[in-house]
Write an enzyme that holds these catalytic residues in place. Sequence first.
Site, PDB file in Angstrom:
ATOM      1  N   LYS A   1      -9.295   1.816   1.310  1.00 41.39           N
ATOM      2  CA  LYS A   1      -8.373   1.746   2.433  1.00 41.39           C
ATOM      3  C   LYS A   1      -8.576   2.857   3.434  1.00 41.39           C
ATOM      4  O   LYS A   1      -7.884   2.903   4.454  1.00 41.39           O
ATOM      5  CB  LYS A   1      -6.930   1.795   1.912  1.00 41.39           C
ATOM      6  CG  LYS A   1      -6.655   0.643   0.976  1.00 41.39           C
ATOM      7  CD  LYS A   1      -5.230   0.588   0.527  1.00 41.39           C
ATOM      8  CE  LYS A   1      -5.093  -0.460  -0.562  1.00 41.39           C
ATOM      9  NZ  LYS A   1      -3.741  -0.556  -1.084  1.00 41.39           N
TER      10      LYS A   1
ATOM     11  N   ASP B   1       6.186   1.627  -6.449  1.00 37.05           N
ATOM     12  CA  ASP B   1       6.071   0.430  -5.619  1.00 37.05           C
ATOM     13  C   ASP B   1       5.145  -0.565  -6.320  1.00 37.05           C
ATOM     14  O   ASP B   1       4.066  -0.195  -6.775  1.00 37.05           O
ATOM     15  CB  ASP B   1       5.496   0.817  -4.246  1.00 37.05           C
ATOM     16  CG  ASP B   1       5.200  -0.388  -3.406  1.00 37.05           C
ATOM     17  OD1 ASP B   1       4.129  -0.402  -2.760  1.00 37.05           O
ATOM     18  OD2 ASP B   1       6.015  -1.317  -3.393  1.00 37.05           O
TER      19      ASP B   1
ATOM     20  N   GLY C   1      -1.043  -2.982   5.525  1.00 32.30           N
ATOM     21  CA  GLY C   1      -0.694  -4.232   6.188  1.00 32.30           C
ATOM     22  C   GLY C   1      -1.660  -5.317   5.764  1.00 32.30           C
ATOM     23  O   GLY C   1      -2.042  -5.420   4.616  1.00 32.30           O
TER      24      GLY C   1
ATOM     25  N   ASP D   1      -3.910   4.530  -2.020  1.00 27.09           N
ATOM     26  CA  ASP D   1      -4.114   3.883  -3.323  1.00 27.09           C
ATOM     27  C   ASP D   1      -5.230   2.860  -3.128  1.00 27.09           C
ATOM     28  O   ASP D   1      -5.839   2.797  -2.070  1.00 27.09           O
ATOM     29  CB  ASP D   1      -2.811   3.232  -3.802  1.00 27.09           C
ATOM     30  CG  ASP D   1      -2.495   1.976  -3.020  1.00 27.09           C
ATOM     31  OD1 ASP D   1      -2.331   0.911  -3.634  1.00 27.09           O
ATOM     32  OD2 ASP D   1      -2.437   2.058  -1.776  1.00 27.09           O
TER      33      ASP D   1
ATOM     34  N   SER E   1       1.515  -1.148  -4.794  1.00 32.27           N
ATOM     35  CA  SER E   1       0.509  -0.083  -4.804  1.00 32.27           C
ATOM     36  C   SER E   1       0.122   0.192  -6.238  1.00 32.27           C
ATOM     37  O   SER E   1       0.961   0.097  -7.138  1.00 32.27           O
ATOM     38  CB  SER E   1       1.058   1.208  -4.204  1.00 32.27           C
ATOM     39  OG  SER E   1       1.659   0.955  -2.975  1.00 32.27           O
TER      40      SER E   1
ATOM     41  N   THR F   1       0.816  -1.208   0.000  1.00 33.54           N
ATOM     42  CA  THR F   1       0.000   0.000   0.000  1.00 33.54           C
ATOM     43  C   THR F   1       0.835   1.236   0.000  1.00 33.54           C
ATOM     44  O   THR F   1       1.988   1.229   0.414  1.00 33.54           O
ATOM     45  CB  THR F   1      -0.836   0.006   1.300  1.00 33.54           C
ATOM     46  OG1 THR F   1      -1.667  -1.120   1.282  1.00 33.54           O
ATOM     47  CG2 THR F   1      -1.663   1.245   1.450  1.00 33.54           C
TER      48      THR F   1
ATOM     49  N   SER G   1       4.032  -0.173   1.925  1.00 36.99           N
ATOM     50  CA  SER G   1       5.239  -0.498   1.161  1.00 36.99           C
ATOM     51  C   SER G   1       5.689   0.664   0.299  1.00 36.99           C
ATOM     52  O   SER G   1       6.861   0.802  -0.013  1.00 36.99           O
ATOM     53  CB  SER G   1       4.985  -1.727   0.296  1.00 36.99           C
ATOM     54  OG  SER G   1       3.830  -1.523  -0.473  1.00 36.99           O
TER      55      SER G   1
ATOM     56  N   ARG H   1      -5.066  -0.693  -4.363  1.00 38.93           N
ATOM     57  CA  ARG H   1      -4.704  -2.044  -4.800  1.00 38.93           C
ATOM     58  C   ARG H   1      -4.521  -2.936  -3.582  1.00 38.93           C
ATOM     59  O   ARG H   1      -3.798  -2.583  -2.640  1.00 38.93           O
ATOM     60  CB  ARG H   1      -3.404  -1.996  -5.610  1.00 38.93           C
ATOM     61  CG  ARG H   1      -2.865  -3.371  -5.978  1.00 38.93           C
ATOM     62  CD  ARG H   1      -1.579  -3.279  -6.761  1.00 38.93           C
ATOM     63  NE  ARG H   1      -1.824  -2.783  -8.121  1.00 38.93           N
ATOM     64  CZ  ARG H   1      -0.877  -2.652  -9.048  1.00 38.93           C
ATOM     65  NH1 ARG H   1       0.365  -2.963  -8.749  1.00 38.93           N
ATOM     66  NH2 ARG H   1      -1.158  -2.192 -10.238  1.00 38.93           N
TER      67      ARG H   1
END
Lengths: 198, 334
Positions: B133, B266, B147, B117, B269, B101, B229, B119
């Site tokens: 999220k 990343d 997480g 984001d 994400s 994330t 992340s 995903r």
Amino acid sequence: MAVTFDGGVIIGSDSRATRGGEEVSSKTINKLVQVHQRIFCCMAGSLADAQAVLKTASFQLNLHSVQMEAPPRVIAAASLLRKLCYHNKDELQAGFITAGWDPQKGPQVYVVSLGGMLISQPFTIAGSGSTYIYGYTDAKYRPHMTREEGLQFVTNALALAMGRDNVSGGVAHLVVITEEGAEHVVIPGNKLPKFHDE
Amino acid sequence: MQLNGCRSFRSMLGSPDISLANNAYWGIPSRRWDANAWKRQSSSAEQLPVLMSLFGGEMSLLRSPLQPPSPGFSFDLTERNAVLGRLLEGSPPPRPVKTGTTISGMVFRDGVVLGADTRATSGDVVADKMCAKIHRISANMYCCGAGTAADTQKTTDLLASNLALFSLNSQRAPRVLMAASILQDTLYRYGGQIGAHLILGGVDYSGAHLYTVGPYGSVDKLPFVSMGSGSMAALGILEDRYKPNMEVEEAKVLVRDSVQAGIMGDLGSGSNVDLCVITAQAVDYIRPYQESQYTNGRNRKYKYPPGTTALLSEKVVPLRMELVTEAVQRMETH
């Protein structure tokens, strides 16, 4: 670190918190926590454990002070931390420096180590960066310093430790505790004294 | 972790005589530590006990919410997990859905902006392209979670329920500090086993606040923060352009840019950017604030016209309802 001077005590720390020793998770964390009006604690070790222990200890200290109908002694705060750290030493990874002023014994500094040892010292240093300043503090400490000398001593020591230890850094938080109360001083990183840093 | 009868430090935090604050939550569901759970786990699984243990774990969560939290860990579901493990013998166990994330947040002049984001990944596969999220905690507080997806959702749902109960009981709007404290106590009690990396932001009577809570229970109050992340990528943007007391449009663009940096830099994400702008007057939940530029349109028509399947016969059965009783009950309203 914490040091007694004439009429009070100064407690100081850096402001860096790291994740796994590789990534700085916070540059400006305040490790000096006020557990009572004239008693501050400085945390070391695992942030989560230290915060949890301090929350419990400051609640218990408050309750104790209400029951005694008097402000708590610094030794009381340090003892609470020691009790929590010692009896839960298998699960906790947290150490503390407790510094404060009380009417009975004046300015005091106590250190509670990882396993739960409690001792009183005129000044003390702790944490990963402390190894680099044992010599400096041993050489430069004098009893009965003035407030300005004390501030200079703590600022220099923190600056030297932050300069050499990779997991210490950020700003320097200092709290001066006297009979009048507590005063929080923050020294940004670029205003710290430089020691042959060019 | 002590598995004998001794009370651990974490269990002490839950007991009423040590921490009055826990009693004030008015309803974190009790999770009990059962000394016999470990012994029962090793016994053979028969059919009936399997079903009971499958539901027994869940039933414990449905106990009355008005109990103070019991100390210690709950091992109610270890039997169920052991049974499921035996059923899945040979094949790999299902991987938890993690939100690789990028979430970020910042305080601006009138409140806070939270961004995320959308995903959700399960290993190398994108499990959800439009995952939400940013979770609602109360009218004035929202929480982004990174997480393990289930952990963030459940933790924030529990927090929202408990704060709603607190509001009803005390007739007060909850402070952001209280929500952060509750999250800290809950996550600390489970020693990092709940993989929830949260950014909690909101506006209460004392102003706008932004907290980050880690999975081990550490809390930090910051003017801007990013987690997940993609946090390093997002943090670079925030560090460069953050200023205190920004205007709302500038703040929204900055948070969007920070999440976009995470999306591009990343692998965990991606997809859209959601934003949530919280001020003292209103909450603007913008989902999506920015849509992904990389979605494929559907290449085929998936709707079939009526008549594609031949209709052989039709039978209409009207359901006749009888009015059995009618009752009027007055509500006590003053």
